[in-house]
Design a protein around this motif. Structure first.
Motif, PDB file in Angstrom:
ATOM      1  N   TRP A  67       0.846  -1.193   0.000  1.00 24.21           N
ATOM      2  CA  TRP A  67       0.000   0.000   0.000  1.00 24.21           C
ATOM      3  C   TRP A  67       0.882   1.243   0.000  1.00 24.21           C
ATOM      4  O   TRP A  67       1.871   1.311   0.723  1.00 24.21           O
ATOM      5  N   ASP A  70      -3.447   5.141   0.780  1.00 29.02           N
ATOM      6  CA  ASP A  70      -4.637   4.295   0.745  1.00 29.02           C
ATOM      7  C   ASP A  70      -4.826   3.614  -0.610  1.00 29.02           C
ATOM      8  O   ASP A  70      -5.917   3.144  -0.926  1.00 29.02           O
ATOM      9  N   SER A  71      -3.750   3.531  -1.390  1.00 23.52           N
ATOM     10  CA  SER A  71      -3.814   2.880  -2.708  1.00 23.52           C
ATOM     11  C   SER A  71      -3.050   1.566  -2.709  1.00 23.52           C
ATOM     12  O   SER A  71      -1.856   1.536  -2.372  1.00 23.52           O
ATOM     13  N   ILE A  73      -0.941  -0.965  -4.444  1.00 26.31           N
ATOM     14  CA  ILE A  73      -0.091  -0.907  -5.636  1.00 26.31           C
ATOM     15  C   ILE A  73       0.534  -2.253  -5.985  1.00 26.31           C
ATOM     16  O   ILE A  73       1.247  -2.347  -6.980  1.00 26.31           O
TER      17      ILE A  73
END
Length: 170
Positions: A67, A70-71, A73
């Motif tokens: 992460w 809050d993404s 990846i």
């Protein structure tokens, strides 16, 4: 076995949970990613992600989600081999190296056994990540790619504790 959460300068690496299935499926349903992986089919759906999460929870795999804020990846894991993938929009920023380095540090903090990895011969990005970490080429092989539905040439790589210590002593 519950994996500890690892924190790097830019990333959080945490264990998979059932709630992650949709976000994993969305990120991994991309042939530009799955064509570089052995066990990932294409297309990749929520059912595939649920299976992967369940296998992690049973201890078959030791993957962590990568992460950035809050993404989601990507993922990184170390079981029989070090493995990782990144979402296409995260390529070329050093995230794979950073995440893999944290996992390798964690491994060598607890044991001395060598780590193995492999990369599809034409995947120069993955080759570069492994070389930056100190992996050395130990020979050719062939792995079946589920996404491609064909055998693909690979290079097998090895990283010993001594090799890691030489590259990463401060």
């Amino acid at each position: 076995m519950t994996l500890s959460t690892l924190q790097t300068k830019r990333l959080t690496l945490r264990a998979l949970a059932p709630r992650d299935a949709r976000v994993i499926a969305k990120a991994l349903n991309n042939f530009a990613i799955s064509k570089w992986l052995t066990m990932v089919p294409f297309p990749y759906g929520v059912t595939d992600a649920e299976w992967f999460i369940n296998e992690n929870l049973k201890g078959r795999f030791n993957a962590r989600l990568i992460w950035r804020g809050d993404s989601l990846i990507g993922t990184v894991g170390l079981d029989s081999e070090l493995g990782y993938w990144l979402a296409e929009d995260a390529w070329g920023r050093g995230y794979a190296t950073e995440a893999a380095q944290a996992v390798v540090n964690d491994h060598f903090a607890a044991n001395d056994s060598a780590i193995y990895a492999s990369h599809f011969t034409e995947n120069k990005g993955s080759q570069n990540v492994l070389q930056k970490l100190g992996f050395v080429d130990i020979g050719p092989d062939v792995h079946f790619s589920m996404a491609r539905q064909e055998d693909v040439p690979v290079r097998n790589m090895e990283l010993t504790r001594a090799g890691w210590a030489v590259r990463h002593s401060d």
